[in-house]
Design a protein around this motif. Structure first.
Motif, PDB file in Angstrom:
ATOM      1  N   GLY A   1      45.254  32.736  83.146  1.00 12.97           N
ATOM      2  CA  GLY A   1      45.983  31.888  83.891  1.00 12.97           C
ATOM      3  C   GLY A   1      46.676  32.282  85.525  1.00 12.97           C
TER       4      GLY A   1
ATOM      5  N   ARG B   1      42.512  27.871  84.859  1.00 16.25           N
ATOM      6  CA  ARG B   1      42.538  29.651  83.935  1.00 16.25           C
ATOM      7  C   ARG B   1      41.084  29.927  84.591  1.00 16.25           C
ATOM      8  NH1 ARG B   1      44.026  29.935  77.575  1.00 16.25           N
ATOM      9  NH2 ARG B   1      46.135  29.968  77.922  1.00 16.25           N
TER      10      ARG B   1
ATOM     11  N   SER C   1      48.805  33.293  80.220  1.00 12.77           N
ATOM     12  CA  SER C   1      47.146  34.006  79.894  1.00 12.77           C
ATOM     13  C   SER C   1      47.486  34.178  78.692  1.00 12.77           C
ATOM     14  CB  SER C   1      47.418  35.451  80.917  1.00 12.77           C
ATOM     15  OG  SER C   1      47.267  35.416  82.229  1.00 12.77           O
TER      16      SER C   1
END
Length: 280
Positions: A13, A3, A60
């Motif tokens: 991510g 990340r 993410s």
């Protein structure tokens, strides 16, 4: 999984597959996690694939500001990823709706690209359409398939605004050149109810300026590959060839007997064609 913090602090991510020179790969959907790209037909054998999930999707984090789901705002996540990776210039591949983001990125950051690959690309930012073919007529070409009645009914529901997962699933056969065990298994990879905000926000309140975008892209000096499937109803070969005229140095490849996900239906053909384009 790795990340990094994007421009507004949202954690993005990404997956890394394979070895070799990096190739940034933007998934489509919109709002589909990048795992559905797989290794892009075996491209990971020669390239290091870096596949980010869009904000609010997959690996993410959800952003604080929902407006940042917009296609033109996601461009800044791509630039933040380039900086995070320490790349002066990058090879960029984008699929479907991800190609809208890549197109906007190329217009805003032309000097940061070394090669650009747009696979069955979303072309809303360029205002490219297929006036030669009617979508309903193209869909009707599949009328002898056993799944056709239910898929067509679902497509009509989707056109009326039904975005439920049930409707989404039922439309999937239209997106492939064949509907078999392989494509059925692929159809829902990377799709999650959690990603609905990202799907809805991608086009929300966004306004494209196609003449200005085309003018910027005409100055892009890096080689561009426009890649289509000859059975793709949504991004037809006509549209792919029209989009190629926007770029200064464009190559067109139309893969036979494939739909919207050409690397799934004939991975060897796809990997060979893209690798040839990427070769020094």
């Amino acid at each position: 999984m790795t990340r990094f913090a994007s421009y507004d602090g949202t954690e993005i991510g990404y997956r890394v597959l394979g070895d070799g020179p990096p190739l940034i790969c933007l998934p489509g959907g919109p709002g589909r996690a990048g795992e559905y790209l797989g290794d892009l037909g075996g491209l990971a054998r020669a390239r290091r694939l870096i596949i980010p999930d869009s904000r609010g999707v997959g690996l993410s984090a959800d952003p604080v500001d929902p407006a940042t789901f917009r296609a033109d705002r996601i461009v800044e996540d791509v630039e933040a990823l380039r900086v995070h990776l320490g790349l002066e210039r990058m090879d960029l591949l984008a699929h479907s709706a991800g190609a809208i983001v890549a197109t906007l990125y190329a217009a805003d950051y032309p000097d940061r690209l070394s090669k650009l690959i747009l696979v069955t690309p979303g072309l809303a930012a360029l205002d490219v359409d297929d006036t030669e073919n009617d979508v309903s007529a193209a869909l009707a070409l599949r009328k002898d398939e056993p799944w056709y009645p239910s898929a067509l009914a679902a497509m009509e529901k989707a056109d009326e605004g039904d975005r439920t997962m049930e409707t989404y699933r039922a439309t999937r056969p239209f997106y492939y050149g064949r509907w078999d065990e392989t494509t059925r298994g692929h159809a829902l990879v990377g799709v999650s109810q959690r990603n609905q905000a990202a799907r809805d926000g991608f086009f929300a309140d966004v306004t494209f300026d196609p003449p200005a975008i085309r003018a910027s892209l005409a100055k892009l000096t890096c080689p561009v590959l426009l890649y289509g499937g000859d059975m793709d109803t949504w991004v037809t070969p006509v549209m792919v060839r029209e989009a190629a005229t926007v770029f200064r140095d464009a190559t067109v490849t139309i893969q036979p007997e494939t739909g919207h996900f050409p690397w799934v239906e004939d991975p060897e053909f796809f990997a060979a064609a893209v690798s040839s384009f990427l070769a020094p």
